[in-house]
Design a protein around this motif. Structure first.
Motif, PDB file in Angstrom:
ATOM      1  N   ALA A  24      12.360  44.184  61.976  1.00 54.40           N
ATOM      2  CA  ALA A  24      13.249  44.201  60.889  1.00 54.40           C
ATOM      3  C   ALA A  24      13.309  43.132  61.533  1.00 54.40           C
ATOM      4  CB  ALA A  24      14.833  44.522  61.174  1.00 54.40           C
ATOM      5  N   ARG A  25      13.701  42.116  59.471  1.00 53.44           N
ATOM      6  CA  ARG A  25      13.030  40.670  59.706  1.00 53.44           C
ATOM      7  C   ARG A  25      14.708  40.079  58.975  1.00 53.44           C
ATOM      8  NH1 ARG A  25       9.728  38.757  54.234  1.00 53.44           N
ATOM      9  NH2 ARG A  25      10.570  36.598  55.103  1.00 53.44           N
ATOM     10  N   THR A  26      15.142  39.000  59.343  1.00 54.68           N
ATOM     11  CA  THR A  26      16.014  38.468  58.206  1.00 54.68           C
ATOM     12  C   THR A  26      15.105  37.612  57.233  1.00 54.68           C
ATOM     13  OG1 THR A  26      16.318  36.526  60.278  1.00 54.68           O
ATOM     14  CG2 THR A  26      18.061  38.374  60.292  1.00 54.68           C
ATOM     15  N   PHE A  27      16.201  37.145  56.364  1.00 55.50           N
ATOM     16  CA  PHE A  27      15.523  35.997  55.764  1.00 55.50           C
ATOM     17  C   PHE A  27      16.136  34.288  55.169  1.00 55.50           C
ATOM     18  CE2 PHE A  27      14.637  39.980  53.435  1.00 55.50           C
ATOM     19  CZ  PHE A  27      13.169  39.980  53.369  1.00 55.50           C
ATOM     20  N   GLN A  28      15.172  33.954  55.415  1.00 54.09           N
ATOM     21  CA  GLN A  28      15.542  31.936  55.295  1.00 54.09           C
ATOM     22  C   GLN A  28      16.860  32.270  54.475  1.00 54.09           C
ATOM     23  OE1 GLN A  28      11.736  29.973  55.022  1.00 54.09           O
ATOM     24  NE2 GLN A  28      13.375  27.724  55.213  1.00 54.09           N
ATOM     25  N   ILE A  29      16.027  32.501  53.417  1.00 58.52           N
ATOM     26  CA  ILE A  29      17.457  32.782  52.136  1.00 58.52           C
ATOM     27  C   ILE A  29      18.630  33.763  52.224  1.00 58.52           C
ATOM     28  CG2 ILE A  29      18.365  32.742  49.384  1.00 58.52           C
ATOM     29  CD1 ILE A  29      15.769  29.895  50.742  1.00 58.52           C
ATOM     30  N   VAL A  30      19.320  33.492  52.635  1.00 60.33           N
ATOM     31  CA  VAL A  30      20.317  35.286  52.734  1.00 60.33           C
ATOM     32  C   VAL A  30      20.878  36.535  51.225  1.00 60.33           C
ATOM     33  CG1 VAL A  30      21.622  33.830  55.019  1.00 60.33           C
ATOM     34  CG2 VAL A  30      22.711  33.955  52.323  1.00 60.33           C
ATOM     35  N   ARG A  31      19.929  37.566  51.787  1.00 60.83           N
ATOM     36  CA  ARG A  31      20.121  38.481  51.109  1.00 60.83           C
ATOM     37  C   ARG A  31      21.186  39.465  51.089  1.00 60.83           C
ATOM     38  NH1 ARG A  31      13.874  39.778  50.099  1.00 60.83           N
ATOM     39  NH2 ARG A  31      13.399  38.032  48.897  1.00 60.83           N
ATOM     40  N   PRO A  32      22.429  39.604  50.866  1.00 62.04           N
ATOM     41  CA  PRO A  32      23.145  40.422  51.086  1.00 62.04           C
ATOM     42  C   PRO A  32      23.664  40.988  49.458  1.00 62.04           C
ATOM     43  CG  PRO A  32      24.742  37.641  51.402  1.00 62.04           C
ATOM     44  CD  PRO A  32      23.716  37.451  51.199  1.00 62.04           C
ATOM     45  N   PHE A  33      24.021  41.772  49.859  1.00 58.11           N
ATOM     46  CA  PHE A  33      24.769  42.680  48.954  1.00 58.11           C
ATOM     47  C   PHE A  33      26.181  41.899  48.519  1.00 58.11           C
ATOM     48  CE2 PHE A  33      22.275  45.696  50.224  1.00 58.11           C
ATOM     49  CZ  PHE A  33      21.360  45.919  48.998  1.00 58.11           C
ATOM     50  N   ALA A  34      26.456  40.845  47.352  1.00 52.44           N
ATOM     51  CA  ALA A  34      27.177  39.707  47.823  1.00 52.44           C
ATOM     52  C   ALA A  34      28.258  40.347  47.513  1.00 52.44           C
ATOM     53  CB  ALA A  34      27.085  38.710  46.741  1.00 52.44           C
ATOM     54  N   GLY A  35      28.456  41.279  46.350  1.00 52.64           N
ATOM     55  CA  GLY A  35      29.843  42.391  46.271  1.00 52.64           C
ATOM     56  C   GLY A  35      30.777  43.121  46.958  1.00 52.64           C
ATOM     57  N   LEU A  36      29.225  43.631  47.958  1.00 50.11           N
ATOM     58  CA  LEU A  36      29.730  44.488  48.712  1.00 50.11           C
ATOM     59  C   LEU A  36      30.754  44.214  50.137  1.00 50.11           C
ATOM     60  CD1 LEU A  36      27.216  47.216  48.932  1.00 50.11           C
ATOM     61  CD2 LEU A  36      28.870  47.404  47.845  1.00 50.11           C
ATOM     62  N   SER A  37      31.538  44.800  50.684  1.00 47.33           N
ATOM     63  CA  SER A  37      32.105  44.265  51.597  1.00 47.33           C
ATOM     64  C   SER A  37      31.025  44.012  53.114  1.00 47.33           C
ATOM     65  CB  SER A  37      33.606  45.175  52.265  1.00 47.33           C
ATOM     66  OG  SER A  37      32.800  46.973  53.069  1.00 47.33           O
ATOM     67  N   VAL A  38      31.594  43.490  54.040  1.00 47.00           N
ATOM     68  CA  VAL A  38      30.714  43.031  55.173  1.00 47.00           C
ATOM     69  C   VAL A  38      30.026  44.095  56.043  1.00 47.00           C
ATOM     70  CG1 VAL A  38      30.579  41.999  57.710  1.00 47.00           C
ATOM     71  CG2 VAL A  38      31.415  41.174  55.635  1.00 47.00           C
ATOM     72  N   ARG A  39      31.205  45.027  56.049  1.00 42.55           N
ATOM     73  CA  ARG A  39      30.876  46.625  56.223  1.00 42.55           C
ATOM     74  C   ARG A  39      29.956  47.415  56.101  1.00 42.55           C
ATOM     75  NH1 ARG A  39      33.887  48.672  60.058  1.00 42.55           N
ATOM     76  NH2 ARG A  39      36.208  47.811  59.034  1.00 42.55           N
ATOM     77  N   ASP A  40      30.230  47.779  54.198  1.00 46.75           N
ATOM     78  CA  ASP A  40      29.491  47.901  53.839  1.00 46.75           C
ATOM     79  C   ASP A  40      27.803  47.559  53.665  1.00 46.75           C
ATOM     80  OD1 ASP A  40      30.941  50.145  53.465  1.00 46.75           O
ATOM     81  OD2 ASP A  40      31.682  49.527  51.323  1.00 46.75           O
ATOM     82  N   ASN A  41      27.874  46.579  53.905  1.00 44.88           N
ATOM     83  CA  ASN A  41      26.333  45.941  53.925  1.00 44.88           C
ATOM     84  C   ASN A  41      25.453  46.395  55.433  1.00 44.88           C
ATOM     85  OD1 ASN A  41      24.965  43.816  51.980  1.00 44.88           O
ATOM     86  ND2 ASN A  41      27.662  42.952  51.944  1.00 44.88           N
ATOM     87  N   VAL A  42      26.587  46.232  55.953  1.00 41.52           N
ATOM     88  CA  VAL A  42      26.028  46.815  57.390  1.00 41.52           C
ATOM     89  C   VAL A  42      25.787  48.438  57.990  1.00 41.52           C
ATOM     90  CG1 VAL A  42      26.386  46.953  60.317  1.00 41.52           C
ATOM     91  CG2 VAL A  42      26.862  45.051  58.744  1.00 41.52           C
ATOM     92  N   ARG A  43      26.324  49.182  56.584  1.00 38.88           N
ATOM     93  CA  ARG A  43      26.081  50.835  56.993  1.00 38.88           C
ATOM     94  C   ARG A  43      24.899  51.060  56.015  1.00 38.88           C
ATOM     95  NH1 ARG A  43      31.637  51.627  55.134  1.00 38.88           N
ATOM     96  NH2 ARG A  43      32.544  52.668  56.804  1.00 38.88           N
ATOM     97  N   VAL A  44      24.875  49.869  54.454  1.00 38.76           N
ATOM     98  CA  VAL A  44      23.120  50.280  53.962  1.00 38.76           C
ATOM     99  C   VAL A  44      22.216  49.794  54.969  1.00 38.76           C
ATOM    100  CG1 VAL A  44      22.091  48.866  51.937  1.00 38.76           C
ATOM    101  CG2 VAL A  44      24.666  49.562  51.226  1.00 38.76           C
ATOM    102  N   ALA A  45      22.665  48.958  55.175  1.00 41.86           N
ATOM    103  CA  ALA A  45      21.079  48.580  56.586  1.00 41.86           C
ATOM    104  C   ALA A  45      20.526  50.031  57.468  1.00 41.86           C
ATOM    105  CB  ALA A  45      21.039  47.344  57.147  1.00 41.86           C
ATOM    106  N   ALA A  46      22.215  50.230  57.745  1.00 43.59           N
ATOM    107  CA  ALA A  46      21.890  51.641  58.917  1.00 43.59           C
ATOM    108  C   ALA A  46      21.192  52.710  58.389  1.00 43.59           C
ATOM    109  CB  ALA A  46      23.300  51.705  59.753  1.00 43.59           C
TER     110      ALA A  46
END
Ligand SMILES: Nc1ncnc2c1ncn2[C@@H]1O[C@H](COP(=O)(O)OP(=O)(O)O)[C@@H](O)[C@H]1O
Ligand SMILES: [Mg+2]
Length: 244
Positions: free
Chosen positions: A82-104
């Protein structure tokens, strides 16, 4: 076959530009290896090649033996990278938890407990538990960098590729992030390949450092050996002289 990541003569051309040329090195299982080099050295391109975002023009990339170069990004994630991106790429409108859920959900799965327990554990380990219900866009830079790590970690990788996750942080935030990364590495027995401009941090985190310069590997060794390497010193002094 050696366990872990092995790069064999890897290169990438973008049109006439050789972004990466003939790069070979290994990240053994459980090791922390640093990747250093000035802007434009080819570090992020190398991550794109490993993670399946780009296909190498030459060479081979192996993970635990078989070749992974040319696999799609989701297949590479399923292999445990798994990689992280230098320019961060979260789903901005989703909650922090939902971002992690999607990744899981996108990741390898196979958690010991429920997916929700896994997400909670990842939020805890990345220091985001208290901010879990905020929208991702409400996080500070330090929080957004942590969320990048959390999203990568949520896929349950065996190799984590970190692209400048300390860049732009204050010295205190860097120190805290290093504690977090060491704890994550120790708990999961992960291998980590880490790109970092904060050279002192890289030196404290890694047993081995690889240095790229204009797409070529110019040095590989312990932090002490790298700091004293004439080719590295010349490359860095040359860059700073060029920008002076
Ligand atoms: N998709 C692309 N298309 C064309 N050129 C690219 C692309 N990605 C990177 N490059 C070029 O490749 C070189 C290496 O870039 P990069 O890997 O981002 O360097 P670093 O991460 O070490 O700063 C740079 O000259 C950059 O402009
Ligand atoms: Mg980069």
């Amino acid at each position: 076959m050696s366990a872990g990541l092995v790069l064999e003569g890897v290169g990438k051309n973008f049109g006439g530009l050789k972004a990466v040329s003939d790069v070979s090195f290994a990240v053994p299982e459980g090791a922390i290896v640093g990747l250093m080099g000035a802007n434009g050295a080819g570090k992020t391109t190398l991550f794109a090649l490993i993670a399946g975002n780009e296909r190498p023009s030459e060479g081979a990339i192996r993970f635990d033996g078989p070749r992974i170069d040319g696999l799609s990004p989701d297949r590479v994630v399923k292999k445990g990278i798994a990689r992280t991106f230098q320019i961060v790429r979260p789903f901005a409108g989703l909650s922090v938890r939902d971002n992690v859920r999607v990744a899981a959900l996108y990741g390898r799965g196979g958690f010991a407990g429920s997916a929700e327990d896994w997400v909670a554990a990842v939020l805890d380990e990345t220091g985001l538990a208290e901010q879990a219900d905020k929208p991702a866009q409400a996080l500070t830079l330090s929080g957004r960098k942590r969320l990048e790590v959390a999203r990568a970690l949520a896929t349950r990788p065996r190799l984590l590729l970190l692209d400048e996750v300390l860049a732009g942080l204050t010295p205190t935030e860097v120190a805290e992030a290093l504690v977090m990364l060491r704890a994550i590495q120790a708990k999961h027995g992960l291998a980590i390949l880490v790109i970092e401009h904060v050279m002192k941090a890289l030196m404290r985190l890694c047993a081995t450092i690889v240095v790229l310069h204009h797409g070529l590997k110019i040095a590989e060794g312990t932090p002490e050996a790298i700091a004293a390497d004439p080719a590295v010193i010349e490359a860095y002094l040359g860059e700073s002289a060029a920008h002076a």
